[in-house]
Write an enzyme that holds these catalytic residues in place. Structure first.
Site, PDB file in Angstrom:
ATOM      1  N   GLU A 417      13.341  42.598  28.205  1.00 31.83           N
ATOM      2  CA  GLU A 417      14.401  41.529  28.417  1.00 31.83           C
ATOM      3  C   GLU A 417      13.863  40.844  29.621  1.00 31.83           C
ATOM      4  O   GLU A 417      13.110  41.258  30.544  1.00 31.83           O
ATOM      5  CB  GLU A 417      15.900  42.444  28.685  1.00 31.83           C
ATOM      6  CG  GLU A 417      16.044  43.363  27.422  1.00 31.83           C
ATOM      7  CD  GLU A 417      17.127  44.198  27.892  1.00 31.83           C
ATOM      8  OE1 GLU A 417      17.941  44.884  26.922  1.00 31.83           O
ATOM      9  OE2 GLU A 417      17.339  44.283  28.866  1.00 31.83           O
ATOM     10  N   GLU A 611      21.624  41.857  19.008  1.00 29.99           N
ATOM     11  CA  GLU A 611      21.007  43.207  18.718  1.00 29.99           C
ATOM     12  C   GLU A 611      21.982  44.222  19.385  1.00 29.99           C
ATOM     13  O   GLU A 611      22.706  44.076  20.527  1.00 29.99           O
ATOM     14  CB  GLU A 611      19.660  43.345  19.463  1.00 29.99           C
ATOM     15  CG  GLU A 611      18.856  44.412  19.406  1.00 29.99           C
ATOM     16  CD  GLU A 611      17.412  44.322  20.045  1.00 29.99           C
ATOM     17  OE1 GLU A 611      16.567  43.481  19.439  1.00 29.99           O
ATOM     18  OE2 GLU A 611      17.430  45.048  20.931  1.00 29.99           O
TER      19      GLU A 611
END
Length: 678
Positions: A417, A611
């Protein structure tokens, strides 16, 4: 020759042009053209050219001024009026939005008309009787104290659909704190206030006439209330957009020697997924496996075998360029470290890794301080990432040409991320700690010193010494507490530099990713750090690199970079049903964070995907994700471009309820109707 014409006298040595006195005034006002303009050169020609250039600049300034005014008007309509305007709206969009708010139908070609409500019989005579028969149901759904005339009801409908929408969105009228997002409000309070205001307006309009209720106006009023109460749709998703669903295959199908471990097990898993009608799968391509032993020696054999099996099932494929570590938390999971040759460099130069205040190194990923430092066998970190991506693009060029690989996700930090590793469990962090700043390696320290000198305050070239520990609470620190140092002159400087380093890293990597994967969809994953969101400082977001306190919008500059590179933003959809104890302790607001991130991304024109977090797998959790993926209350009908489902274990192990997952996928595809609900 007419006396109004020009008289020309020609001699042997020169041409003498004698203008007619009566036509002289007219010829002086005409601009010379062609050869006459050249002949007229000199000062007058240059002067005319300068005037034309000045006029062009003035026109440009007027146009910029007009566009600035238009931009502010559109922003006001979106923010305060809740008008469904696209990102690059023009006046046609504004007119169409106003017409739709007033109850008109505006088609794509501009055709505009008032839509008549459906009636059970073609003859208009039974309409009054039908409206009278519907009075009990209408009164129960929407109380009306006195009858309305056609004109009065139409007038009040106009006020309700246009002006009232603008006014009711104003927090001052509802007594709502500006810091709260619409998603965080109690819907019963908002709806009740709207119902009371609408009833008052209709009652006022009704005093002008005592004729029977107009069925058209009542029907429009009911439709308006149904739009507001979006939850009344229940679990019927047949009219919602189709959102493709990808399933992420478990880590470990390819071992550390880049060998496919269990081909038959993979086929069985893919067979289960194919029966669920998923659109594709997601695979992590680990830097620590492919380039694990020697620099620029790439081994893709295990991934080639895996991709061939996926191709047999005709499933689309998304791949993740994973430049981070996996596992390592003593949880028994597979451990995939950074390449061995990188770890060897780290023994001699530990500053290539992120470092906390106590000097502890975190080998989850490389520090962004070496993005442009040649410390990796003569290469910078950016060059290492680019060489890896280019090798993948070359190796699997056939799959790109066939269109099987539909997108590539680029890992930009810890856990893949875009964030600092400030919330690392290997360093002792536990929820809901605020985390620690990760900028104590020598390369980021040098960057901070340079930034402070450019700012004119060299003594600011240091990190905060009162920001607490990994598991501190904001009120326990002098930096993150209410009116703490985070909002001082030094605090704002430091946090801006810290966040800008994250943004620059994303910009640098994405610039090369676009070169490696030309004309391929690129995805970036953004974390959802929702705890301490209800505090003023948003401490956990600050340590992760997002300068997003209550008086800043820390995601806006990040999204500008993502828009610059035309990438897709993938946002983690959290478990929105948090226990009361966690809410009280961590002041978390998952809905508020999701509302800010998703709406800002859509307003910036970004493509958004989702997600799930590895947390919730029951019916209610699934439905909350579906509502987030394609919110029915959004006037622009914006929705996720796709969704990635993370499964904790393979389907073949039977730990996930097959029917629940099937129901979730059908809901995302828009195939679930009310009569199909189990």
């Amino acid at each position: 020759m007419d006396e109004d014409d020009t008289i020309t006298t020609t001699t042997a040595t020169t041409n003498l042009v004698v203008p007619n006195p009566q036509a002289q005034a007219q010829t002086q006002t005409r601009r010379p053209r062609g050869f006459a303009a050249v002949a007229a050169g000199g000062a007058s020609g240059n002067k005319g050219k300068k005037e034309r250039e000045k006029e062009k600049e003035r026109t440009k300034l007027r146009e910029r001024h007009r566009r600035a005014i238009t931009s502010r008007m559109l922003a006001g309509l979106r923010q305060y009026g809740n008008f469904p305007l696209p990102a690059r709206a023009d006046m046609n969009d504004v007119l169409a939005a106003l017409a739709r708010e007033a109850g008109w139908v505006v088609e794509a070609d501009g055709t505009t008309y008032r839509q008549s409500p459906p009636t059970p019989a073609p003859a208009p005579a039974p309409a009054p009787a039908a409206s009278q028969s519907q009075l009990p149901q209408l009164a129960a759904a929407f109380p009306v104290e006195s009858p309305l005339s056609a004109s009065a009801s139409a007038m009040s409908l106009t006020h309700c659909s246009v002006k009232q929408t603008t006014l009711e969105c104003s927090p001052s009228l509802l007594g709502i704190d500006d810091s709260l997002s619409p998603a965080s409000l109690d819907s019963s309070v908002v709806i009740g206030e709207r119902d009371r205001e609408m009833d008052t307006k209709y009652t006022t309009a009704a005093s002008a006439s005592a004729s029977p209720i107009n069925s058209t106006s009542v029907q429009c009023r009911i439709e308006l209330i149904q739009d507001i109460h979006s939850g009344e749709h229940g679990n019927d998703f047949t009219s919602t957009p189709y959102v493709p669903v990808y399933v992420k295959l478990p880590t470990g199908v390819v071992n550390n020697f880049c060998q496919l471990i269990d081909p038959e097990g993979v086929r069985q898993e893919l067979s289960h997924l194919k029966s669920l009608n998923v659109d594709g799968v997601v695979i992590d391509c680990w830097w620590g496996i492919v380039e694990g032993w020697s620099p620029q020696k790439y081994v893709w054999s295990g991934y080639r075998d895996l991709f061939n099996i996926i191709q047999e099932f005709k499933l689309n494929l998304q791949v993740v360029m994973a430049f981070h570590e996996y596992g390592g938390n003593d949880s028994g999971d597979t451990l995939i470290a950074l390449p061995q040759w990188v770890m060897e460099i780290g023994k001699d130069n530990p500053d290539i890794f992120f470092t906390d205040r106590e000097g502890r190194r975190n080998p989850e990923c490389l520090s962004w301080g070496i993005d442009k430092e040649r410390v990796l066998k003569g290469r910078t970190a950016i060059e290492v990432y680019f060489d890896f991506m280019r090798s993948f693009r070359t190796e699997f060029d056939d799959l790109f040409a066939e269109g099987q690989i539909s997108a590539v996700e680029i890992g930009l930090g810890a856990s893949g991320e875009l964030k600092y590793p400030s919330l690392s469990e290997r360093m002792g962090w536990r929820y809901p700690g605020i985390g620690e700043f990760q900028c104590y390696d020598k390369y980021l320290q040098q960057s901070l010193c340079r930034a402070s000198k450019l700012r004119g305050h060299s003594f600011w070239g240091k990190c905060p010494d009162n920001a607490g520990q990994y598991n501190s609470r904001p009120h326990e620190t002098g930096f993150f507490c209410e009116r703490g140092d985070y909002d001082s002159y030094y605090g704002r400087f430091f946090l801006h530099w810290y966040a800008q380093t994250l943004i620059d890293h994303a910009d640098n990597v994405l610039s090369l990713a676009n070169l490696a994967f030309e004309e391929v969809k690129i995805i970036i994953k953004v974390p959802a750090i929702h705890w301490w969101y209800k505090t003023a400082s948003h401490a956990a977001e600050l340590t992760a690199g997002f300068y997003n306190p209550t008086n800043q919008n820390g995601y806006s500059p990040v999204f500008e970079v993502l828009r610059k590179h035309s990438v897709t933003l993938k946002f983690v959809c959290l478990r929105l049903q948090v226990s009361d104890l966690e809410n009280d302790e961590a002041l978390a607001d998952p809905e508020g964070l999701s509302w800010q991130v998703l709406n800002l991304a859509w307003d910036r024109g970004l493509t958004v995907a989702g997600e799930n977090a590895l947390s919730c797998y029951e019916r209610e959790g699934y439905m909350r994700i579906v509502e987030m993926a394609k919110p029915r209350s959004d006037p622009d009908r914006r929705h996720f471009s796709f969704f990635v489902y993370q499964q904790p274990t393979p389907l073949v192990q039977g730990t996930i309820c097959f029917s629940e997952l099937d129901y979730f996928i059908k809901s995302m595809h828009g195939e679930i109707a009310g009569d199909l609900l189990p």
